[in-house]
Design a protein around this motif. Structure first.
Motif, PDB file in Angstrom:
ATOM      1  N   TYR A 141      22.601   4.545  59.290  1.00 45.80           N
ATOM      2  CA  TYR A 141      23.571   4.186  58.265  1.00 45.80           C
ATOM      3  C   TYR A 141      24.442   5.398  57.955  1.00 45.80           C
ATOM      4  O   TYR A 141      24.001   6.548  58.064  1.00 45.80           O
ATOM      5  N   GLN A 142      25.691   5.143  57.539  1.00 43.54           N
ATOM      6  CA  GLN A 142      26.602   6.232  57.181  1.00 43.54           C
ATOM      7  C   GLN A 142      26.365   6.741  55.771  1.00 43.54           C
ATOM      8  O   GLN A 142      26.563   7.923  55.490  1.00 43.54           O
ATOM      9  N   SER A 143      25.965   5.871  54.856  1.00 45.95           N
ATOM     10  CA  SER A 143      25.741   6.278  53.468  1.00 45.95           C
ATOM     11  C   SER A 143      24.596   5.470  52.883  1.00 45.95           C
ATOM     12  O   SER A 143      24.212   4.426  53.419  1.00 45.95           O
ATOM     13  N   MET A 144      24.057   5.962  51.773  1.00 42.65           N
ATOM     14  CA  MET A 144      22.942   5.267  51.130  1.00 42.65           C
ATOM     15  C   MET A 144      23.340   3.861  50.681  1.00 42.65           C
ATOM     16  O   MET A 144      22.513   2.952  50.664  1.00 42.65           O
ATOM     17  N   SER A 145      24.606   3.664  50.334  1.00 39.66           N
ATOM     18  CA  SER A 145      25.045   2.343  49.876  1.00 39.66           C
ATOM     19  C   SER A 145      25.001   1.300  50.982  1.00 39.66           C
ATOM     20  O   SER A 145      24.999   0.098  50.709  1.00 39.66           O
ATOM     21  N   ASP A 146      24.971   1.768  52.246  1.00 43.06           N
ATOM     22  CA  ASP A 146      24.922   0.829  53.375  1.00 43.06           C
ATOM     23  C   ASP A 146      23.507   0.354  53.676  1.00 43.06           C
ATOM     24  O   ASP A 146      23.322  -0.621  54.397  1.00 43.06           O
ATOM     25  N   VAL A 147      22.500   1.055  53.153  1.00 39.82           N
ATOM     26  CA  VAL A 147      21.112   0.765  53.523  1.00 39.82           C
ATOM     27  C   VAL A 147      20.678  -0.528  52.861  1.00 39.82           C
ATOM     28  O   VAL A 147      20.598  -0.621  51.635  1.00 39.82           O
ATOM     29  N   ILE A 148      20.402  -1.527  53.690  1.00 39.35           N
ATOM     30  CA  ILE A 148      19.977  -2.826  53.155  1.00 39.35           C
ATOM     31  C   ILE A 148      18.651  -3.282  53.744  1.00 39.35           C
ATOM     32  O   ILE A 148      17.939  -4.080  53.161  1.00 39.35           O
ATOM     33  N   ASP A 149      18.292  -2.789  54.915  1.00 41.45           N
ATOM     34  CA  ASP A 149      17.055  -3.231  55.562  1.00 41.45           C
ATOM     35  C   ASP A 149      15.842  -2.636  54.863  1.00 41.45           C
ATOM     36  O   ASP A 149      15.864  -1.490  54.404  1.00 41.45           O
ATOM     37  N   ARG A 150      14.791  -3.387  54.820  1.00 41.67           N
ATOM     38  CA  ARG A 150      13.552  -2.930  54.206  1.00 41.67           C
ATOM     39  C   ARG A 150      12.423  -2.850  55.227  1.00 41.67           C
ATOM     40  O   ARG A 150      11.253  -2.898  54.888  1.00 41.67           O
ATOM     41  N   TRP A 151      12.790  -2.730  56.469  1.00 43.75           N
ATOM     42  CA  TRP A 151      11.780  -2.649  57.521  1.00 43.75           C
ATOM     43  C   TRP A 151      12.160  -1.548  58.486  1.00 43.75           C
ATOM     44  O   TRP A 151      13.287  -1.083  58.519  1.00 43.75           O
ATOM     45  N   GLY A 152      11.190  -1.114  59.276  1.00 42.97           N
ATOM     46  CA  GLY A 152      11.475  -0.116  60.290  1.00 42.97           C
ATOM     47  C   GLY A 152      11.802   1.239  59.692  1.00 42.97           C
ATOM     48  O   GLY A 152      11.441   1.562  58.556  1.00 42.97           O
ATOM     49  N   VAL A 153      12.529   2.028  60.434  1.00 39.50           N
ATOM     50  CA  VAL A 153      12.879   3.388  60.043  1.00 39.50           C
ATOM     51  C   VAL A 153      14.382   3.467  59.784  1.00 39.50           C
ATOM     52  O   VAL A 153      15.173   3.258  60.701  1.00 39.50           O
ATOM     53  N   ALA A 154      14.756   3.748  58.554  1.00 36.47           N
ATOM     54  CA  ALA A 154      16.166   3.908  58.190  1.00 36.47           C
ATOM     55  C   ALA A 154      16.553   5.370  58.349  1.00 36.47           C
ATOM     56  O   ALA A 154      15.832   6.270  57.905  1.00 36.47           O
ATOM     57  N   LEU A 155      17.703   5.611  58.968  1.00 39.02           N
ATOM     58  CA  LEU A 155      18.180   6.963  59.245  1.00 39.02           C
ATOM     59  C   LEU A 155      19.578   7.119  58.663  1.00 39.02           C
ATOM     60  O   LEU A 155      20.415   6.226  58.793  1.00 39.02           O
ATOM     61  N   LEU A 156      19.829   8.250  58.046  1.00 37.85           N
ATOM     62  CA  LEU A 156      21.115   8.496  57.396  1.00 37.85           C
ATOM     63  C   LEU A 156      21.871   9.586  58.149  1.00 37.85           C
ATOM     64  O   LEU A 156      21.337  10.661  58.425  1.00 37.85           O
ATOM     65  N   MET A 157      23.144   9.296  58.483  1.00 34.46           N
ATOM     66  CA  MET A 157      23.975  10.274  59.173  1.00 34.46           C
ATOM     67  C   MET A 157      24.297  11.461  58.265  1.00 34.46           C
ATOM     68  O   MET A 157      24.484  11.304  57.069  1.00 34.46           O
ATOM     69  N   ASP A 158      24.382  12.648  58.877  1.00 34.58           N
ATOM     70  CA  ASP A 158      24.803  13.854  58.170  1.00 34.58           C
ATOM     71  C   ASP A 158      25.614  14.695  59.147  1.00 34.58           C
ATOM     72  O   ASP A 158      25.071  15.330  60.045  1.00 34.58           O
ATOM     73  N   THR A 159      26.939  14.686  58.983  1.00 36.39           N
ATOM     74  CA  THR A 159      27.831  15.391  59.917  1.00 36.39           C
ATOM     75  C   THR A 159      28.477  16.627  59.291  1.00 36.39           C
ATOM     76  O   THR A 159      29.392  17.204  59.865  1.00 36.39           O
ATOM     77  N   ASP A 160      27.989  17.037  58.105  1.00 38.89           N
ATOM     78  CA  ASP A 160      28.625  18.158  57.397  1.00 38.89           C
ATOM     79  C   ASP A 160      28.570  19.459  58.194  1.00 38.89           C
ATOM     80  O   ASP A 160      29.511  20.255  58.153  1.00 38.89           O
ATOM     81  N   GLU A 161      27.470  19.705  58.916  1.00 38.46           N
ATOM     82  CA  GLU A 161      27.295  20.978  59.610  1.00 38.46           C
ATOM     83  C   GLU A 161      27.209  20.817  61.123  1.00 38.46           C
ATOM     84  O   GLU A 161      26.759  21.726  61.825  1.00 38.46           O
ATOM     85  N   THR A 162      27.636  19.681  61.637  1.00 42.06           N
ATOM     86  CA  THR A 162      27.530  19.434  63.078  1.00 42.06           C
ATOM     87  C   THR A 162      28.907  19.434  63.730  1.00 42.06           C
ATOM     88  O   THR A 162      29.916  19.152  63.075  1.00 42.06           O
ATOM     89  N   PRO A 163      28.981  19.718  65.038  1.00 44.99           N
ATOM     90  CA  PRO A 163      30.256  19.637  65.758  1.00 44.99           C
ATOM     91  C   PRO A 163      30.758  18.193  65.794  1.00 44.99           C
ATOM     92  O   PRO A 163      29.994  17.256  65.555  1.00 44.99           O
ATOM     93  N   PRO A 164      32.048  17.973  66.085  1.00 46.54           N
ATOM     94  CA  PRO A 164      32.578  16.603  66.200  1.00 46.54           C
ATOM     95  C   PRO A 164      31.777  15.794  67.223  1.00 46.54           C
ATOM     96  O   PRO A 164      31.383  16.309  68.272  1.00 46.54           O
ATOM     97  N   CYS A 165      31.544  14.528  66.919  1.00 52.66           N
ATOM     98  CA  CYS A 165      30.799  13.584  67.773  1.00 52.66           C
ATOM     99  C   CYS A 165      29.297  13.845  67.787  1.00 52.66           C
ATOM    100  O   CYS A 165      28.570  13.248  68.595  1.00 52.66           O
ATOM    101  N   PHE A 166      28.808  14.690  66.880  1.00 52.48           N
ATOM    102  CA  PHE A 166      27.371  14.916  66.751  1.00 52.48           C
ATOM    103  C   PHE A 166      26.972  14.755  65.287  1.00 52.48           C
ATOM    104  O   PHE A 166      27.800  14.905  64.383  1.00 52.48           O
ATOM    105  N   THR A 167      25.707  14.441  65.070  1.00 56.70           N
ATOM    106  CA  THR A 167      25.218  14.237  63.708  1.00 56.70           C
ATOM    107  C   THR A 167      23.732  14.549  63.629  1.00 56.70           C
ATOM    108  O   THR A 167      23.023  14.512  64.634  1.00 56.70           O
TER     109      THR A 167
END
Length: 661
Positions: free
Chosen positions: A75-101
């Motif tokens: 997910y891009q942000s916490m507001s997008d997280v809707i699933d309650r199963w499996g493993v939810a992962l949140l993107m963080d591109t603040d300190e990564t090169p372009p096209c990486f997260t």
């Protein structure tokens, strides 16, 4: 453009259609791989890519497959997280090169699975999913069922020749913000608005590889637009696709052959280049009678990009793919080569393997394999790379609703038959013979296996023989193995093409038989010439009781030929036919010696590896047989031989050996 130039372009276009593939062949190849993706196990949705997935097939064409992890979601942000199963992962591109997260694990949205805990790392107080540990984990599991795929190559798990790649990826259902400007940026007519809308509705993927040289490389994941790129390639007209193929041939067969230039460029760069050119040019220029100028424009664009070290990522342009790519020496060498190739025009391909005979061959076109022959080869190759493990209901639905052509119905039917190799028992049928449920289940399972014999020449029949043997119908089992052996001994029929461990070996005899059968349906050609592995697990319909210790891992793989002799040995053993039992044992021994001799004389590493694992099967079966007839020293020898090399403990050899000592 003069009339003679147009004629020359048309001749070159016809020549390329013969060498690389006509529009009809390309569409059929794509259909085959698309059906293969649909037919694969739904637990891991599959996407075919690489040259073959794009519809191309020439020397050096590779097969890339991406499997989407079903228990992870990005997910891009916490507001997008809707699933309650499996493993939810949140993107963080603040300190990564372009096209990486980075991918942060959000444990409150689903408890991480055990293996997830083994893959996570702490960084700056946040729990991250490690791309490097993720790949290593997948490699350890994959090598059990596909031992040829034993190397990590970029984000993929690959074979030694890097011809077959598998990448396990994680999906984000939404189009990410970094690529948002791509949607509305100025362009000519390509790609059209409806294609753009379709692409952004499919989201993006994340593959396990960090930015090379980054201090946090093992934590980073690359954002992948593979699905979008495949759809863009599929939207190319045939002239565009052939220009793309020409660039790939130029790279693989000319540029990379020169010392110091291998690895400087890659197919992904060429694909990106084609996207930018296609976006800039009017679609009307991509015509068969204009293919030579079109290709020369592509080559000129490549030269420009290398000269100025600038090739922007197609979806995220602030990522320059050529940034720090070249040093002064190799850049000078590459620019000089590209200039020389550009000056030669189409004759630059005179030193390539695929196109060296132009224009001689264009004037006297050689006999081309029939469309059915080519499609049969592609289907056999596809079978070698993936099987339809039990998706019977889904395949039936697709056959009924999505098979609009004879070819699509044929391919679906092959996978439908193959899926019946993987049907598991619903309940145990080992109860009193007078029990009606026994007979009902027996007939039901028998009908499943009878459908399975239609997938290939041998393995379906062997599963049926195994089923009969496990129910003590020994004469029936022997009768079926007689039929299988005839496939190996009848000199008028080529031994079916081996598809063990992703290895497909076509001989001239196979091509000749395909041509002789060109009036047959594609499905019949494939069935005649394909020899799939036998895949078993402890719940399979047909498991030899003697192998129960060896089939605990899902879908253990066995080679057909040694399995045939082993079933014959067991059947004769319980029929108390001593002479025939010894004869079957001697045939197993001879198969062992033949395989050892073959390995000594065979230079191809990939074929050697496939035969090596067939040798393991032969040794195991021979050791079990020796133990059953009282040849204990021989049994110890064979079990010890396997145990030494069985580093992953895939077989029961070590435990069988300890019981004999």
């Amino acid at each position: 453009m003069s009339k003679s130039d147009k004629i020359k372009s048309l001749e070159f276009y016809a020549y390329l259609c013969q060498k690389v593939g006509s529009e009809e062949i390309v569409k059929s190849r794509r259909l085959i791989y698309t059906i293969g993706d649909i037919a694969m196990d739904n637990n891991y949705p599959r996407i075919s890519s690489g040259s073959k997935g794009e519809g191309l097939n020439f020397k050096g064409s590779d097969t890339d497959v991406m499997f989407i992890e079903p228990d992870f979601r990005v997910y891009q942000s916490m507001s997008d997280v809707i699933d309650r199963w499996g493993v939810a992962l949140l993107m963080d591109t603040d300190e990564t090169p372009p096209c990486f997260t980075y991918l942060h694990i959000l444990p409150k949205y689903g408890v991480p699975f055990l293996f997830t805990e083994q893959l996570r790392e702490q960084k700056n107080g946040k729990m991250l999913l490690s791309s490097e540990l993720f790949k290593i984990h997948r490699l350890r599991h994959l090598v059990l069922t596909k031992p040829m795929l034993n190397n990590i190559h970029g984000p993929c798990i690959s074979d030694d020749l890097e011809e077959n790649d598998i990448a396990y990826c994680i999906k984000c259902e939404k189009w990410i913000s970094q690529a948002q400007p791509w949607i509305n940026r100025p362009r000519t007519e390509w790609p059209p608005p409806d294609l753009i809308s379709q692409i952004i509705s499919l989201g993006v993927l994340f593959v396990p590889i960090g930015c090379k040289g980054s201090v946090n490389e093992m934590f980073e994941w690359r954002i992948s637009f593979s699905v979008a790129e495949k759809m863009l390639i599929f939207s190319f007209c045939h002239t565009q696709l052939l220009c793309y193929a020409l660039l790939k041939i130029l790279l693989k067969e000319i540029i990379e052959k020169l010392p110091g230039l291998k690895g400087l460029l890659c197919s992904y760069f060429l694909k990106t280049l084609m996207f930018w050119i296609s976006e800039e040019l009017d679609p009307s220029v991509w015509r068969p009678d204009n293919i030579i100028p079109c290709f020369m424009a592509c080559l000129q664009k490549l030269l420009y990009c290398v000269e100025y070290s600038t090739l922007l990522h197609y979806f995220v342009p602030n990522n320059n793919l050529f940034y720090s790519r070249f040093d002064i020496s190799n850049k000078r060498k590459l620019v000089g080569l590209l200039r020389n190739l550009y000056q030669q025009g189409i004759q630059c391909f005179s030193s390539s393997v695929t196109l060296h005979d132009y224009p001689i061959s264009s004037c006297n076109m050689r006999r081309q394999l029939s469309l059915k022959t080519i499609l049969a080869q592609e289907t056999i190759h596809l079978f070698s790379f993936g099987r339809a493990k039990g998706n019977i209901d889904r395949l039936m639905k697709n056959i009924l609703h999505h098979s609009k052509s004879c070819l699509s119905r044929s391919i679906f039917n092959l996978f439908f038959a193959d899926a019946h190799h993987f049907v598991s028992k619903r309940t145990s049928i080992h109860c009193s013979p007078t029990n009606k449920q026994y007979y009902y289940n027996y007939k039901h399972y028998l009908s499943q296996l009878l459908i399975g014999v239609n997938s290939d020449a041998i393995s379906g029949w062997l599963l049926l023989a195994t089923f009969f043997y496990s129910h003590k119908h020994y004469p029936e089992a022997l009768m079926i193995t007689d039929h299988v052996i005839s496939k190996y001994t009848d000199k008028t029929i080529p031994v079916p093409v081996e598809t063990s461990y992703n290895i497909v070996v076509f001989h001239e005899l196979h091509n000749n038989v395909m041509e002789l059968m060109k009036h047959e349906k594609t499905i019949n050609i494939v069935k005649t010439l394909t020899n799939l592995d036998i895949n078993l697990d402890s719940k399979s319909l047909a498991v030899l009781p003697e192998l129960q210790q060896d089939v605990q891992d899902p879908f253990m793989v066995y080679s057909c030929k040694p399995m045939t002799y082993f079933i014959r040995f067991l059947s004769y053993y319980y029929l108390e036919n001593v002479d025939s039992c010894k004869d079957a044992y001697m045939r197993l021994l001879q198969e062992y010696l033949n395989t050892v001799s073959y390995l000594k004389n065979r230079q191809s590493h990939s074929v050697r590896m496939a035969k090596m694992f067939q040798l393991f099967d032969t040794i195991l079966f021979t050791g079990i047989s020796a133990q059953m007839i009282g040849e204990l020293e021989s049994a110890k020898y064979f079990f010890r031989l396997i145990a030494i090399h069985d580093v992953y403990n895939c077989t029961s050899a070590a435990s069988r050996l300890s019981n004999l000592i």
